[in-house]
Structures are given as structure tokens and as C-alpha cells.
Design a protein around this motif. Structure first.
Motif, PDB file in Angstrom:
ATOM      1  N   ALA A  65       0.786  -1.155  -0.008  1.00 34.22           N
ATOM      2  CA  ALA A  65      -0.009  -0.014   0.099  1.00 34.22           C
ATOM      3  C   ALA A  65       0.760   1.379  -0.118  1.00 34.22           C
ATOM      4  CB  ALA A  65      -1.088   0.017   1.235  1.00 34.22           C
ATOM      5  N   LYS A  66       1.802   1.284   0.915  1.00 43.39           N
ATOM      6  CA  LYS A  66       2.924   2.445   0.871  1.00 43.39           C
ATOM      7  C   LYS A  66       3.706   2.459  -0.390  1.00 43.39           C
ATOM      8  CE  LYS A  66       6.886   4.268   3.111  1.00 43.39           C
ATOM      9  NZ  LYS A  66       7.799   4.112   4.214  1.00 43.39           N
ATOM     10  N   GLU A  67       4.088   1.363  -0.966  1.00 48.80           N
ATOM     11  CA  GLU A  67       4.623   1.466  -2.443  1.00 48.80           C
ATOM     12  C   GLU A  67       3.874   2.226  -3.386  1.00 48.80           C
ATOM     13  OE1 GLU A  67       7.075  -1.517  -5.389  1.00 48.80           O
ATOM     14  OE2 GLU A  67       6.465  -2.193  -3.383  1.00 48.80           O
ATOM     15  N   ALA A  68       2.353   1.821  -3.532  1.00 47.43           N
ATOM     16  CA  ALA A  68       1.683   2.106  -4.405  1.00 47.43           C
ATOM     17  C   ALA A  68       1.056   3.623  -4.374  1.00 47.43           C
ATOM     18  CB  ALA A  68       0.453   0.934  -4.422  1.00 47.43           C
ATOM     19  N   GLY A  69       1.357   4.162  -3.215  1.00 51.23           N
ATOM     20  CA  GLY A  69       1.089   5.571  -2.938  1.00 51.23           C
ATOM     21  C   GLY A  69      -0.249   5.708  -2.129  1.00 51.23           C
ATOM     22  N   PHE A  70      -0.792   4.823  -1.504  1.00 52.76           N
ATOM     23  CA  PHE A  70      -1.991   4.998  -0.918  1.00 52.76           C
ATOM     24  C   PHE A  70      -1.799   5.520   0.425  1.00 52.76           C
ATOM     25  CE2 PHE A  70      -2.913   1.324  -3.833  1.00 52.76           C
ATOM     26  CZ  PHE A  70      -4.389   1.979  -4.248  1.00 52.76           C
ATOM     27  N   ARG A  71      -2.718   6.412   0.895  1.00 54.15           N
ATOM     28  CA  ARG A  71      -2.672   7.007   2.082  1.00 54.15           C
ATOM     29  C   ARG A  71      -3.083   6.290   3.235  1.00 54.15           C
ATOM     30  NH1 ARG A  71      -5.439  12.934   1.696  1.00 54.15           N
ATOM     31  NH2 ARG A  71      -4.681  12.809   4.126  1.00 54.15           N
ATOM     32  N   HIS A  72      -4.150   5.470   2.894  1.00 56.19           N
ATOM     33  CA  HIS A  72      -4.780   4.771   4.073  1.00 56.19           C
ATOM     34  C   HIS A  72      -4.610   3.290   3.752  1.00 56.19           C
ATOM     35  CE1 HIS A  72      -6.514   8.838   4.434  1.00 56.19           C
ATOM     36  NE2 HIS A  72      -6.187   8.675   6.111  1.00 56.19           N
ATOM     37  N   LEU A  73      -4.756   2.355   4.747  1.00 58.09           N
ATOM     38  CA  LEU A  73      -5.088   0.863   4.636  1.00 58.09           C
ATOM     39  C   LEU A  73      -5.897   0.681   5.756  1.00 58.09           C
ATOM     40  CD1 LEU A  73      -4.249  -1.915   3.633  1.00 58.09           C
ATOM     41  CD2 LEU A  73      -2.595  -1.980   5.244  1.00 58.09           C
ATOM     42  N   ILE A  74      -6.960  -0.059   5.324  1.00 59.39           N
ATOM     43  CA  ILE A  74      -7.906  -0.699   6.299  1.00 59.39           C
ATOM     44  C   ILE A  74      -7.848  -2.089   6.487  1.00 59.39           C
ATOM     45  CG2 ILE A  74     -10.471  -0.867   6.950  1.00 59.39           C
ATOM     46  CD1 ILE A  74     -11.083   1.897   5.673  1.00 59.39           C
ATOM     47  N   VAL A  75      -7.673  -2.714   7.523  1.00 58.96           N
ATOM     48  CA  VAL A  75      -7.502  -3.975   7.787  1.00 58.96           C
ATOM     49  C   VAL A  75      -8.285  -4.270   9.090  1.00 58.96           C
ATOM     50  CG1 VAL A  75      -5.381  -4.564   6.725  1.00 58.96           C
ATOM     51  CG2 VAL A  75      -5.557  -3.854   9.080  1.00 58.96           C
ATOM     52  N   PRO A  76      -8.613  -5.642   9.523  1.00 59.08           N
ATOM     53  CA  PRO A  76      -9.217  -5.951  10.674  1.00 59.08           C
ATOM     54  C   PRO A  76      -8.417  -5.584  11.940  1.00 59.08           C
ATOM     55  CG  PRO A  76      -9.424  -7.870   9.265  1.00 59.08           C
ATOM     56  CD  PRO A  76      -8.557  -6.826   8.504  1.00 59.08           C
ATOM     57  N   ALA A  77      -9.094  -5.375  12.939  1.00 59.05           N
ATOM     58  CA  ALA A  77      -8.566  -4.869  14.232  1.00 59.05           C
ATOM     59  C   ALA A  77      -7.289  -5.697  14.666  1.00 59.05           C
ATOM     60  CB  ALA A  77      -9.450  -4.478  15.363  1.00 59.05           C
ATOM     61  N   GLY A  78      -7.395  -6.976  14.377  1.00 60.57           N
ATOM     62  CA  GLY A  78      -6.259  -8.019  14.943  1.00 60.57           C
ATOM     63  C   GLY A  78      -5.158  -7.882  14.241  1.00 60.57           C
ATOM     64  N   ASN A  79      -5.359  -7.266  12.898  1.00 62.53           N
ATOM     65  CA  ASN A  79      -3.762  -7.100  12.168  1.00 62.53           C
ATOM     66  C   ASN A  79      -3.406  -5.804  12.184  1.00 62.53           C
ATOM     67  OD1 ASN A  79      -5.854  -9.198  10.271  1.00 62.53           O
ATOM     68  ND2 ASN A  79      -3.925  -9.864  10.558  1.00 62.53           N
ATOM     69  N   ALA A  80      -4.176  -4.841  12.564  1.00 62.21           N
ATOM     70  CA  ALA A  80      -3.904  -3.237  12.645  1.00 62.21           C
ATOM     71  C   ALA A  80      -2.218  -3.193  13.143  1.00 62.21           C
ATOM     72  CB  ALA A  80      -4.940  -2.593  13.478  1.00 62.21           C
ATOM     73  N   LEU A  81      -2.171  -3.821  14.334  1.00 61.05           N
ATOM     74  CA  LEU A  81      -0.633  -3.532  14.870  1.00 61.05           C
ATOM     75  C   LEU A  81       0.391  -4.004  13.954  1.00 61.05           C
ATOM     76  CD1 LEU A  81       0.299  -2.170  17.372  1.00 61.05           C
ATOM     77  CD2 LEU A  81       0.321  -4.392  18.840  1.00 61.05           C
ATOM     78  N   GLU A  82       0.512  -5.006  13.656  1.00 58.25           N
ATOM     79  CA  GLU A  82       1.148  -5.571  12.659  1.00 58.25           C
ATOM     80  C   GLU A  82       1.626  -4.786  11.385  1.00 58.25           C
ATOM     81  OE1 GLU A  82       1.369  -9.237   9.509  1.00 58.25           O
ATOM     82  OE2 GLU A  82       0.035  -9.438  11.032  1.00 58.25           O
ATOM     83  N   ALA A  83       0.258  -4.125  10.751  1.00 57.40           N
ATOM     84  CA  ALA A  83       0.444  -3.301   9.859  1.00 57.40           C
ATOM     85  C   ALA A  83       1.094  -2.117   9.787  1.00 57.40           C
ATOM     86  CB  ALA A  83      -0.697  -3.333   8.840  1.00 57.40           C
TER      87      ALA A  83
END
Length: 512
Positions: free
Chosen positions: A127-145
Motif C-alpha cells: 500500500a505504501k509503495e503504491a502510494g495509498f494514504r490509508h490501509l483498512i484491515v481487521p483490528a486484529g492485524n492493525a498493529l502488525e501493519a
């Protein structure tokens, strides 16, 4: 109406961008194209139930969904969330404001709750490499991302949370990643070397292995401490760098291992059972997954009772031990997993578990020993730098109340030796002596006449291979680094030769 939502596909340990195009026209039908697997084709049932339970619906019209690029196979249920959001926007139930700057992934349960997914860290990096500002993932994965800097990671618990966020009614909060502090090891999480009584020579061997990143095999009877020594090895290895932690976490993440605290900051220790298959060890399958050697990347792979592993399983280790990566080829794609690990193996000298001299030294015992050790091929043993006998600890040492050196003290010496190696090998792609190629060995392991003659005699007497010759030089270089010496002397060569016990005793041995 056409809507576009953005997600990504995990291939190996990396992610590739995927554009989900949803088009709704008059008519009836639900058409999903773009090489989806069965889990994605079943998503319409989960999406319909989740939308219905949150006051929305799938329109009764012709819905065509394309997952581009269409020639890339899409796998898993993590596309539920972007598919649902695309349907809501295309059907006019939700405005598309902000969706073009956001990547989102997540599996939906029937009540709309978001389930954890695989590969969240790889998705965040993409997501960062592709230039997106935000990433939405399940709360259980948020700390990892969230360990990816420069990206706003939003953790959502339900489909309703995501919808309300894009409606502007209740914005999702940004999840802050925990700081990675290199150079710190929590000693309480590792067994300590001070708990091992005696075995000073073997502990010296393990210190050399850790200092140079060398592979080691421990040969000894049951109860002599082989497993105890192996389990304490990660505690004397240098702390992981941030780059190592990121790469290790990516591998574990795509294997559905949820890292506690975001990043895996401790070196892995993998201990597969001897009944493991070759695919489970090196990776693969119909939908390739990393094997144990990749899960041990930047850490230790411990193979207990080495001769009990099937010959085919052991032989597949030969190429990864040299190349430090494994490539899995299929008809439509190839995946490469990193597997730079330290191999630590243990074994009994005979099927009965004891050295021949401990049972009377009968010729039958010696023949059994040869046959037992013959289960391990010579080419595999050549790739193991250190062969170490582990003898039973006498009662006098077991009953001694004094403790030996702690893992922290040993680790300090290991870290200093690794710093010397890092400076010497800077810019070569190698970071420890075990990774030196032939050119580096010739440059950094030059011998004076005395040590050279000693090694020549050992080569002739023990019938060592060219690979064993290089291994001895690497180990001798590590011993010199631990002692703070710039050149390799006779004592370093002699000690390195002593750690080739399976060569000294006849491949496999003629006497012990």
C-alpha cells in the motif's frame, strides 16, 4: 454504475496491487471474474448476510465484478471487505469519497465482523509503495501493519465501522505502531546457558557457531544435554535488526502466524518432528506456503534425532543451505522464500544411543554405528561446519552448585565478533563468516606456511572434500574473530579441525 475499490494479492511473501471493478446493470446475475479461487467465489453468500445484518442489501440486478490483473490468481477470503464496499458504491448505497486513496482488505463473518487475515505486513508495504494514504484491515492485524512508517493504518472490527468511516459519521482511529528498539533481548524469554552443568567444550562450540552463523551437529547419548544446548542457542545470537524483523514477520504473517506486538523481534526457533514431509520442511503445496526452513529465517532450525528423518527430507536441505533461499515452481508462477537459518541437528551415535566404548566396544556395535550414521549423506554432512561430540556429564559436575557463564555474557562476545565480520564483509551481501563465498574465503582466510601445512596434513589424513576445506577455514576465521586476532594461526586451524569429528572418525567413523 461502475465502482473501483483497491486491495492486494499476496504472492509468496510479497503483495501485488489488485483493482476490484464492480459494475451493476439491469438484469439478473452475479459474475465474478479475474481468476478467483473457491473461497472468493463463495464470498457472495458471506457478503449478502453481512450487508443484510447491517441494514444494506445486494441489489437484484446484474452484478459483474472483475479482479484485475485478470491473469493473477486470487486466493483467500480477505477480499470480502473490498467486494462488499464495491457493491455498496456501485449500487448507490454509499458514496465513493475517499475510496480511491485507500486500500482495504478483510474477511467478513455473517454478522459483519471482520476476521484476521494473512499477510497484513506485506499488504501494508505494498500500500505504501503504491502510494495509498490509508490501509483498512481487521483490528486484529492493525498493529502488525502499523509498523510500516508513512502509512495511516486503520483497524476496523465490523463492516459497519468501515461504512460509517466513509460516511464521515465515525472516523476510524489511526493505529500507532510500536517502536522497534534494536539491540534489546529479553533474556527471560530464552533458557540460559548458566543452567547447563559442565559441557564447557560443547558450549565453546555453540559460541563459535553463533559467532559465525555456522551449522552444527551434536552427537551424543540420550540425556547428555543436546536438546538443552540447542534450545539455548537463540539466546546468544545477536539481536535482530529492523530489516531482519520485517522480513521474518512477513514470512510468519503469510503463514497465518499473528505476531504479538506487531513485529517478531526475537530470532525464531523451529523444531519440526522427524516425521515431517519434504513439502512441509521446504514449503510448497497446491497453494504454496512457507515451510519450516523459511519460518526459521534469521533464526535456528533444530532437527532432533537427525538420522530418524527420511532420507528424501534431509536431501532437500542441501540447496537451501547453500543458497539461503528456496524457489518453488509451478506451471504459472514461481515463488522464492528466503531461508537464511542456522541448522542445529542432534543425533545418537548408534541406534542404541551410546558410543561403542560405553557398551564394551564390540564389533557389532561399531558396524551398527556405521550403518546408523550412513543414513545421513556425505554431501549434507559437508554442509555442516561443526561436528561435536556431547559426552554425559559426570556426577561431580552435576552436583556442583556453581553456575557457568550466562547467555548474556556469551552473547556480548558473539556480538563483538559479528561486528568485526560485518565491517570486514561490508558491501558483499554477506554478514557473517558462514556466508562467505570462495572469493571471500581466499581474501579473508589466508594462511601462513605453518597453519597451511597443518591443514594440508588434515586434508590428506581425513580425506576431506573441498567443501570441508572451506568450512574449516570459515570456522577458523570465526575463532580468530572471537579472540580478536586478524590472522588465522595454527591454534585456530587445529581447533576448527577438532570440530569435524564425523570426518576424523571415518565418514562415518571407524573408531570413537
Amino acid at each position: 454504475m461502475l465502482a473501483k475499490v483497491y486491495g492486494c494479492a499476496v504472492l509468496g511473501i510479497d503483495a501485488l496491487p489488485v483493482t476490484i471493478e464492480v459494475n451493476i446493470n439491469p438484469g439478473i446475475g452475479y459474475h465474478l471474474v479475474g481468476l478467483p479461487d473457491s473461497a472468493i467465489r463463495e464470498s457472495n453468500y458471506r457478503i449478502a448476510a453481512a450487508l443484510g445484518n447491517h441494514g444494506f442489501r445486494i441489489p437484484g440486478k446484474k452484478i459483474t465484478i472483475n479482479m484485475a490483473p485478470a491473469d493473477l490468481r486470487k486466493e483467500g477470503s480477505a477480499y470480502d471487505l473490498p467486494l462488499a464496499m464495491g457493491i455498496l458504491v456501485a449500487s448507490g448505497q454509499l458514496r465513493k469519497d475517499g475510496l480511491d486513496r485507500c486500500m482495504l482488505m478483510g474477511e467478513l463473518s455473517l454478522d459483519g465482523e471482520l476476521q484476521p487475515l494473512k499477510g497484513a505486513l506485506s499488504m501494508a508495504l505494498q500500500a505504501k509503495e503504491a502510494g495509498f494514504r490509508h490501509l483498512i484491515v481487521p483490528a486484529g492485524n492493525a498493529l502488525e501493519a502499523a509498523v510500516v512508517e508513512g502509512l495511516w493504518v486503520l483497524g476496523a472490527r465490523t463492516l459497519s465501522d468501515v461504512i460509517e468511516h466513509f460516511r464521515g459519521r465515525k472516523l476510524l482511529e489511526r493505529v500507532a505502531g510500536k517502536d522497534f528498539l534494536p539491540g534489546q533481548i529479553q533474556d527471560a524469554k530464552f533458557p540460559d546457558f548458566r543452567e547447563i552443568k559442565g559441557q564447557e567444550t560443547v558450549k565453546r562450540c555453540m559460541e563459535i557457531a553463533a559467532a559465525g552463523g555456522h551449522n552444527v551437529v551434536l552427537i551424543g547419548p540420550p540425556g547428555s544435554g543436546k536438546t538443552m544446548l540447542a534450545r539455548r542457542l537463540p539466546g546468544i545470537l545477536p539481536p535482530m535488526t529492523r530489516d531482519e524483523a520485517l522480513e521474518t514477520t512477513k514470512i510468519h504473517s503469510v503463514s497465518a502466524v499473528q505476531p504479538a506486538g506487531g513485529l517478531i523481534a526475537e530470532r525464531p526457533f523451529r523444531n519440526p518432528h522427524h516425521t515431517i514431509s519434504d513439502v512441509a520442511l521446504v514449503g510448497g503445496g497446491a497453494y504454496p506456503q512457507p515451510g519450516e526452513i523459511s519460518l526459521a529465517h534469521n533464526g535456528v532450525l533444530f532437527l532432533d534425532e537427525l538420522p530418524e528423518f527420511r532420507r528424501q527430507v534431509l536431501e532437500v536441505l542441501r540447496q537451501p543451505l547453500e543458497d539461503r533461499n528456496i524457489t518453488i515452481s509451478r506451471s504459472r508462477f514461481r515463488i522464492t522464500y528466503p531461508c537464511s537459518f542456522m541448522l542445529v541437528a542432534s543425533m545418537n551415535p548408534t541406534p542404541g544411543g551410546h558410543f561403542p566404548e560405553d557398551t564394551g566396544g564390540h564389533s557389532v556395535q561399531e558396524s551398527e554405528m556405521r550403518k546408523y550414521l550412513g543414513r545421513i549423506s556425505g554431501p549434507l554432512l559437508d554442509r555442516i561446519d561443526l561436528h561435536m561430540e556431547v559426552r554425559p556429564v559426570p556426577f561431580r559436575q552435576l552436583s556442583d552448585s556453581r553456575c557457568g557463564e550466562s547467555s548474556a555474557v556469551i552473547r556480548n562476545r558473539v556480538v563483538r565478533a559479528r561486528e568485526v565480520q560485518g565491517h570486514r564483509l561490508s558491501g558483499t551481501g554477506a554478514y557473517c563468516n558462514a556466508q562467505m563465498d570462495v572469493r571471500m574465503i581466499r581474501e579473508h582466510c589466508r594462511l601462513k606456511p605453518g597453519p597451511g601445512k597443518l591443514l594440508a596434513r588434515a586434508m590428506e589424513r581425513l580425506h576431506l572434500s573441498a567443501r570441508a576445506y572451506d568450512r574449516i577455514l570459515k570456522v577458523a576465521r570465526t575463532i580468530a574473530d572471537l579472540q580478536g586476532r586478524r590472522t588465522i594461526g595454527e591454534s585456530e586451524i587445529a581447533e576448527a579441525i577438532q570440530y569435524r569429528s564425523l570426518d576424523r572418525f571415518g565418514s562415518p567413523g571407524s573408531e570413537w
